[in-house]
Design an enzyme around this catalytic site. Sequence first.
Site, PDB file in Angstrom:
ATOM      1  N   ARG A 115       0.844  -1.203   0.000  1.00 57.09           N
ATOM      2  CA  ARG A 115       0.000   0.000   0.000  1.00 57.09           C
ATOM      3  C   ARG A 115       0.874   1.245   0.000  1.00 57.09           C
ATOM      4  O   ARG A 115       1.744   1.398   0.849  1.00 57.09           O
ATOM      5  CB  ARG A 115      -0.928   0.011   1.212  1.00 57.09           C
ATOM      6  CG  ARG A 115      -1.712  -1.290   1.267  1.00 57.09           C
ATOM      7  CD  ARG A 115      -3.128  -1.167   1.638  1.00 57.09           C
ATOM      8  NE  ARG A 115      -3.762  -2.477   1.461  1.00 57.09           N
ATOM      9  CZ  ARG A 115      -4.691  -2.985   2.263  1.00 57.09           C
ATOM     10  NH1 ARG A 115      -5.121  -2.279   3.288  1.00 57.09           N
ATOM     11  NH2 ARG A 115      -5.214  -4.152   2.025  1.00 57.09           N
ATOM     12  N   GLU A 139       0.184   4.169   0.772  1.00 58.07           N
ATOM     13  CA  GLU A 139      -0.352   5.247   1.598  1.00 58.07           C
ATOM     14  C   GLU A 139       0.779   5.987   2.301  1.00 58.07           C
ATOM     15  O   GLU A 139       1.684   5.375   2.843  1.00 58.07           O
ATOM     16  CB  GLU A 139      -1.312   4.672   2.649  1.00 58.07           C
ATOM     17  CG  GLU A 139      -2.582   4.135   2.032  1.00 58.07           C
ATOM     18  CD  GLU A 139      -3.263   3.103   2.907  1.00 58.07           C
ATOM     19  OE1 GLU A 139      -2.687   2.725   3.943  1.00 58.07           O
ATOM     20  OE2 GLU A 139      -4.364   2.680   2.530  1.00 58.07           O
ATOM     21  N   ARG A 154       1.502   1.710  13.444  1.00 60.23           N
ATOM     22  CA  ARG A 154       0.745   0.501  13.099  1.00 60.23           C
ATOM     23  C   ARG A 154       0.528   0.328  11.604  1.00 60.23           C
ATOM     24  O   ARG A 154      -0.329  -0.416  11.171  1.00 60.23           O
ATOM     25  CB  ARG A 154      -0.570   0.456  13.882  1.00 60.23           C
ATOM     26  CG  ARG A 154      -1.441   1.615  13.614  1.00 60.23           C
ATOM     27  CD  ARG A 154      -2.658   1.719  14.515  1.00 60.23           C
ATOM     28  NE  ARG A 154      -3.367   2.912  14.118  1.00 60.23           N
ATOM     29  CZ  ARG A 154      -2.995   4.135  14.478  1.00 60.23           C
ATOM     30  NH1 ARG A 154      -1.990   4.334  15.278  1.00 60.23           N
ATOM     31  NH2 ARG A 154      -3.656   5.181  14.032  1.00 60.23           N
ATOM     32  N   HIS A 155       1.312   1.018  10.788  1.00 59.06           N
ATOM     33  CA  HIS A 155       1.209   0.887   9.335  1.00 59.06           C
ATOM     34  C   HIS A 155       2.546   0.573   8.698  1.00 59.06           C
ATOM     35  O   HIS A 155       3.577   1.075   9.105  1.00 59.06           O
ATOM     36  CB  HIS A 155       0.681   2.178   8.713  1.00 59.06           C
ATOM     37  CG  HIS A 155      -0.755   2.422   8.978  1.00 59.06           C
ATOM     38  ND1 HIS A 155      -1.187   3.144  10.052  1.00 59.06           N
ATOM     39  CD2 HIS A 155      -1.866   2.016   8.326  1.00 59.06           C
ATOM     40  CE1 HIS A 155      -2.516   3.180  10.049  1.00 59.06           C
ATOM     41  NE2 HIS A 155      -2.954   2.504   9.020  1.00 59.06           N
ATOM     42  N   GLU A 203      -7.388  -2.367  14.908  1.00 61.01           N
ATOM     43  CA  GLU A 203      -8.062  -3.244  13.970  1.00 61.01           C
ATOM     44  C   GLU A 203      -7.080  -4.315  13.510  1.00 61.01           C
ATOM     45  O   GLU A 203      -6.005  -4.021  13.010  1.00 61.01           O
ATOM     46  CB  GLU A 203      -8.528  -2.417  12.774  1.00 61.01           C
ATOM     47  CG  GLU A 203      -9.284  -3.222  11.756  1.00 61.01           C
ATOM     48  CD  GLU A 203      -9.672  -2.374  10.552  1.00 61.01           C
ATOM     49  OE1 GLU A 203      -9.764  -1.137  10.681  1.00 61.01           O
ATOM     50  OE2 GLU A 203      -9.853  -2.959   9.484  1.00 61.01           O
ATOM     51  N   SER A 208     -10.253  -7.453   8.961  1.00 60.63           N
ATOM     52  CA  SER A 208     -11.557  -7.030   8.496  1.00 60.63           C
ATOM     53  C   SER A 208     -12.055  -8.040   7.487  1.00 60.63           C
ATOM     54  O   SER A 208     -11.286  -8.667   6.773  1.00 60.63           O
ATOM     55  CB  SER A 208     -11.532  -5.606   7.957  1.00 60.63           C
ATOM     56  OG  SER A 208     -10.950  -5.564   6.714  1.00 60.63           O
ATOM     57  N   ARG A 210       0.013  -7.133  12.609  1.00 60.65           N
ATOM     58  CA  ARG A 210      -0.885  -6.574  13.634  1.00 60.65           C
ATOM     59  C   ARG A 210      -1.154  -7.624  14.720  1.00 60.65           C
ATOM     60  O   ARG A 210      -1.238  -7.302  15.898  1.00 60.65           O
ATOM     61  CB  ARG A 210      -2.218  -6.146  12.991  1.00 60.65           C
ATOM     62  CG  ARG A 210      -2.072  -4.949  12.081  1.00 60.65           C
ATOM     63  CD  ARG A 210      -2.673  -3.701  12.706  1.00 60.65           C
ATOM     64  NE  ARG A 210      -2.423  -2.542  11.879  1.00 60.65           N
ATOM     65  CZ  ARG A 210      -3.368  -1.846  11.258  1.00 60.65           C
ATOM     66  NH1 ARG A 210      -4.633  -2.212  11.377  1.00 60.65           N
ATOM     67  NH2 ARG A 210      -3.061  -0.806  10.551  1.00 60.65           N
TER      68      ARG A 210
END
Length: 426
Positions: free
Chosen positions: A211, A213, A219-220, A349, A352, A400
Amino acid sequence: MKRMYCREIRESYVQEAEVAGWIHDIRNLGGIAFILLRDRTGILQLTLLKKPNKELFKHLTTLTRESVIRTKGKVQRSEKVMNGFEILPESAEVLSVAAVPLPLGVADKVESELDTRLDNRFLDLRKKEVRKIFYLRSLLLKSVRRTLENEEFIETHTPKIVAAATEGGTELFPFRYFEREAYLNQSPQLYKQILMSTGFDRVYEIGPAFRAEGHDTVRHLNEFTSIDIEMAFSNHHDVMDLLERVIVEGYETVRKEAPELMEGMNIPENVEAFPRITYTEALDIAKKKGLRIEWGEDLSMEALRLIAGESPDLYFITDWPDAIKPFYAMPGEDDRTCRSFDLMYREKEVTSGAQRVHDYELLKKRIADRGLDIEDFGFYLNAFKYGMPPHAGWGLGAERWVMTVAGLENIREAVLFPRDMHRLVP
RNA sequence: GCCCCGGUAGUGUAGUGGCCUAUCAUCCUGGCCUGUCGAGCCAGGGACUCGAGUUCAAAUCUCGGCCGGGGCGCCA
């Protein structure tokens, strides 16, 4: 003579042994010296006397820390040593001399910053407590595979080089693929769904996701490991049940197979099911605590902290507003929620998932409604045109999960060589 | 993307205009020491992110660059 590990020396009563490893520390007292030799199983003491062999004494005690040696000698049981055994070297071979100073202390008494540690990860990983994280990670993944295989899932590998965005939203890493532009895949989502039309019924994949981002948080990651499953003829509750089994079995595996890893880990006991609260119920908790938030908004970090304060460590938030979840989530009975869920560990999280839309026309409409180009999704939509069973699935972030179990503050610690906005090497 | 913060020996730090020839620990080098196990003792070594500016005087203040950390948003 076969090389033995430090731990084996303690466990088997041999008279003579050959060991090899890194010099952890040297304590030279003048006439006697102690060298702590480290291998993957632990530390063993080599005890040298100057008198019988002055040259060997000098040779070994003047080596630098972290040099690699192999040595042979008598095994001696001694109550004066921490582990009860020591080796009295008779010969030694220096396999590799470590330069000084070390960019990062292995046996030092000062902690280093994460950035320094990651820059010198090969040294950082020589520390037992750092390697422990990766033994844990490996064991959890092994347990996941075993649980899924027992439930007749098959391991699959979907492409990481793709032509279009999976879901819109998250940014992709573009690159040149011959004459065209391609991207690194952000999720196996579309491919695992396509597989649902084949009759495999139950698939899983443990692989990288990318990703682009520009987030910069603890946490990323821009490259992470996703544990994905997809299951046909099932709904969101079926896959939540499965997720519970996967997680609980993971804990059990560590407990049973690696009790030595348990210390300092967050491994809950006697957990079978995680509570399932709806988004609407979660929202009410946050509201009751005084947070101003409207139905339909995504739950902010602040809201999640409030909700986590009223929940056990692990819980599901289900039935999210349809508008804030991806097009492939199955709408609920009302016309504002969808059958999607997040597994939370406190405010984090971890997973999902959702029951997916399997109706071709509805899926097409939903893609268009989100402003995405139907053309880009042709390869995906095709699989829904000729017989697609209902299905559901989830994606569990490996890092995670490891983070929550190992109690890590920063997700980078759960990856050997993390990739973030600023880090491309090592 | 927005907002805050930081950068001093190999590592981790103290130092908020002159007392800095920069603190402490760890580390490294040498010396002493025959039971260390966070070994001890003695001696020595090693640093102010870069550039410009303010000032009699800058590690310390200002501006910019580079590098890094954290929070939020978003997500696994």
